[in-house]
Design an enzyme around this catalytic site. Sequence first.
Site, PDB file in Angstrom:
ATOM      1  N   ASP A  97     -14.308   5.274  -3.590  1.00 55.64           N
ATOM      2  CA  ASP A  97     -13.741   4.748  -4.828  1.00 55.64           C
ATOM      3  C   ASP A  97     -14.455   5.311  -6.058  1.00 55.64           C
ATOM      4  O   ASP A  97     -13.817   5.847  -6.968  1.00 55.64           O
ATOM      5  CB  ASP A  97     -13.804   3.221  -4.846  1.00 55.64           C
ATOM      6  CG  ASP A  97     -12.746   2.566  -3.974  1.00 55.64           C
ATOM      7  OD1 ASP A  97     -11.686   3.184  -3.769  1.00 55.64           O
ATOM      8  OD2 ASP A  97     -12.983   1.440  -3.503  1.00 55.64           O
ATOM      9  N   SER A 148      -0.702   4.167   0.497  1.00 57.19           N
ATOM     10  CA  SER A 148      -1.489   5.127   1.268  1.00 57.19           C
ATOM     11  C   SER A 148      -0.736   5.704   2.459  1.00 57.19           C
ATOM     12  O   SER A 148      -0.854   6.908   2.729  1.00 57.19           O
ATOM     13  CB  SER A 148      -2.786   4.474   1.734  1.00 57.19           C
ATOM     14  OG  SER A 148      -3.624   4.177   0.638  1.00 57.19           O
ATOM     15  N   GLY A 205     -16.586  -6.659 -11.034  1.00 58.08           N
ATOM     16  CA  GLY A 205     -16.164  -6.860  -9.653  1.00 58.08           C
ATOM     17  C   GLY A 205     -16.462  -5.647  -8.779  1.00 58.08           C
ATOM     18  O   GLY A 205     -17.272  -4.786  -9.138  1.00 58.08           O
ATOM     19  N   LYS A 248     -13.616  -4.939   2.167  1.00 57.56           N
ATOM     20  CA  LYS A 248     -14.502  -3.810   1.871  1.00 57.56           C
ATOM     21  C   LYS A 248     -15.975  -4.125   2.108  1.00 57.56           C
ATOM     22  O   LYS A 248     -16.746  -3.248   2.507  1.00 57.56           O
ATOM     23  CB  LYS A 248     -14.287  -3.327   0.438  1.00 57.56           C
ATOM     24  CG  LYS A 248     -12.943  -2.644   0.209  1.00 57.56           C
ATOM     25  CD  LYS A 248     -12.847  -2.062  -1.187  1.00 57.56           C
ATOM     26  CE  LYS A 248     -11.521  -1.357  -1.404  1.00 57.56           C
ATOM     27  NZ  LYS A 248     -11.437  -0.686  -2.721  1.00 57.56           N
ATOM     28  N   GLY A 277      -4.788   4.664 -13.579  1.00 56.78           N
ATOM     29  CA  GLY A 277      -5.461   4.565 -12.300  1.00 56.78           C
ATOM     30  C   GLY A 277      -4.965   5.495 -11.214  1.00 56.78           C
ATOM     31  O   GLY A 277      -5.538   5.503 -10.116  1.00 56.78           O
ATOM     32  N   ASN A 322     -14.642   1.714   1.795  1.00 55.00           N
ATOM     33  CA  ASN A 322     -13.180   1.840   1.724  1.00 55.00           C
ATOM     34  C   ASN A 322     -12.648   2.913   2.668  1.00 55.00           C
ATOM     35  O   ASN A 322     -11.436   3.038   2.824  1.00 55.00           O
ATOM     36  CB  ASN A 322     -12.723   2.127   0.287  1.00 55.00           C
ATOM     37  CG  ASN A 322     -12.900   3.578  -0.106  1.00 55.00           C
ATOM     38  OD1 ASN A 322     -13.900   4.212   0.239  1.00 55.00           O
ATOM     39  ND2 ASN A 322     -11.932   4.118  -0.838  1.00 55.00           N
ATOM     40  N   SER A 352       0.819  -1.211   0.000  1.00 57.62           N
ATOM     41  CA  SER A 352       0.000   0.000   0.000  1.00 57.62           C
ATOM     42  C   SER A 352       0.856   1.266   0.000  1.00 57.62           C
ATOM     43  O   SER A 352       1.796   1.404   0.785  1.00 57.62           O
ATOM     44  CB  SER A 352      -0.921   0.018   1.222  1.00 57.62           C
ATOM     45  OG  SER A 352      -1.659   1.231   1.259  1.00 57.62           O
ATOM     46  N   ILE A 370      -8.048   1.543 -14.404  1.00 63.91           N
ATOM     47  CA  ILE A 370      -7.831   1.857 -12.987  1.00 63.91           C
ATOM     48  C   ILE A 370      -6.524   1.269 -12.457  1.00 63.91           C
ATOM     49  O   ILE A 370      -6.145   1.557 -11.329  1.00 63.91           O
ATOM     50  CB  ILE A 370      -9.014   1.429 -12.108  1.00 63.91           C
ATOM     51  CG1 ILE A 370      -9.134  -0.094 -12.027  1.00 63.91           C
ATOM     52  CG2 ILE A 370     -10.302   2.069 -12.603  1.00 63.91           C
ATOM     53  CD1 ILE A 370     -10.104  -0.561 -10.957  1.00 63.91           C
TER      54      ILE A 370
END
Length: 279
Positions: free
Chosen positions: A102, A17, A128, A66, A241, A87, A15, A218
């Site tokens: 998202d 983030s 998905g 999620k 993305g 999320n 990640s 994405i």
Amino acid sequence: MKKLYAVIGDPIGHSMSPVMHNDLFSYYQIDGHYMPFLVKAEQLEDAVRGLKAIGIGGFNVTVPHKSGIIPFLDGVDELAADIGAVNTVVNEDGKLIGYNTDGPGFLQGLMNELPSIEGKNILVIGAGGAARAIYFTLAKERAVEIDIANRTVSKAESLIDDCPYQSSSIALSLEDAGKNMEKYDLIVQTTMIGMAPKTMECPLDLSVIKHQALVCDIIYNPLQTKFLQEAEHKGARIQNGIEMFVYQGALAFEKWTGIFPDVKRMRNMVLKQLGGSTC
């Protein structure tokens, strides 16, 4: 004492983030810190209870939690409930409330290239979780012509049936969608096809794509998938993305702090981590 923020998932080591959000906390002089936590599915309820107990400011949720996290939250906003996935979680006066940034993040990033989706013919590839978030968000924004192409057509049909917002949508096989690509003004690729290490794969044929259509993927590793390379070669405009990733993070940061952050700074931070250009 620093306010704690986090991202939970399995796996979680990849990640970006934490780097992105910790840079923002520093930039805006907010006394906060963002950490990744590896949480197995069987540990999810205990993890949420623990995060709540320590007074976490908020946290992000990534795969595979999620949807599974929803029963363990105190509330979920309307869009996240409709999508069936969260999320972003915000601690609102001791209650953990779930959101989905998202789809809205994709939409905000899209607006940089396509200011209006009104009257556009749109194709979403995949059925998905990401496709669901994007499809529901576009439908909520009154994009009325949105088709869904998927390897398993029945999954695309189920996605259309589940959408609570009005749109005119057809479920297609990937092969049938590839034969009618000239119809679409906006094409959104939401599957993992083309992601590293299988970078030479492409979800469908782009030989008849409309000139100057906008094609979004994405995926951001690689920065330009084979799908985007072929689209650009055919005269389409392209977007990877990173925009969705940056804007969903910006919306989460805003929910936690009340500040909508500098997305250019965020984009450059992500590109730096990926080894790409920051120009």
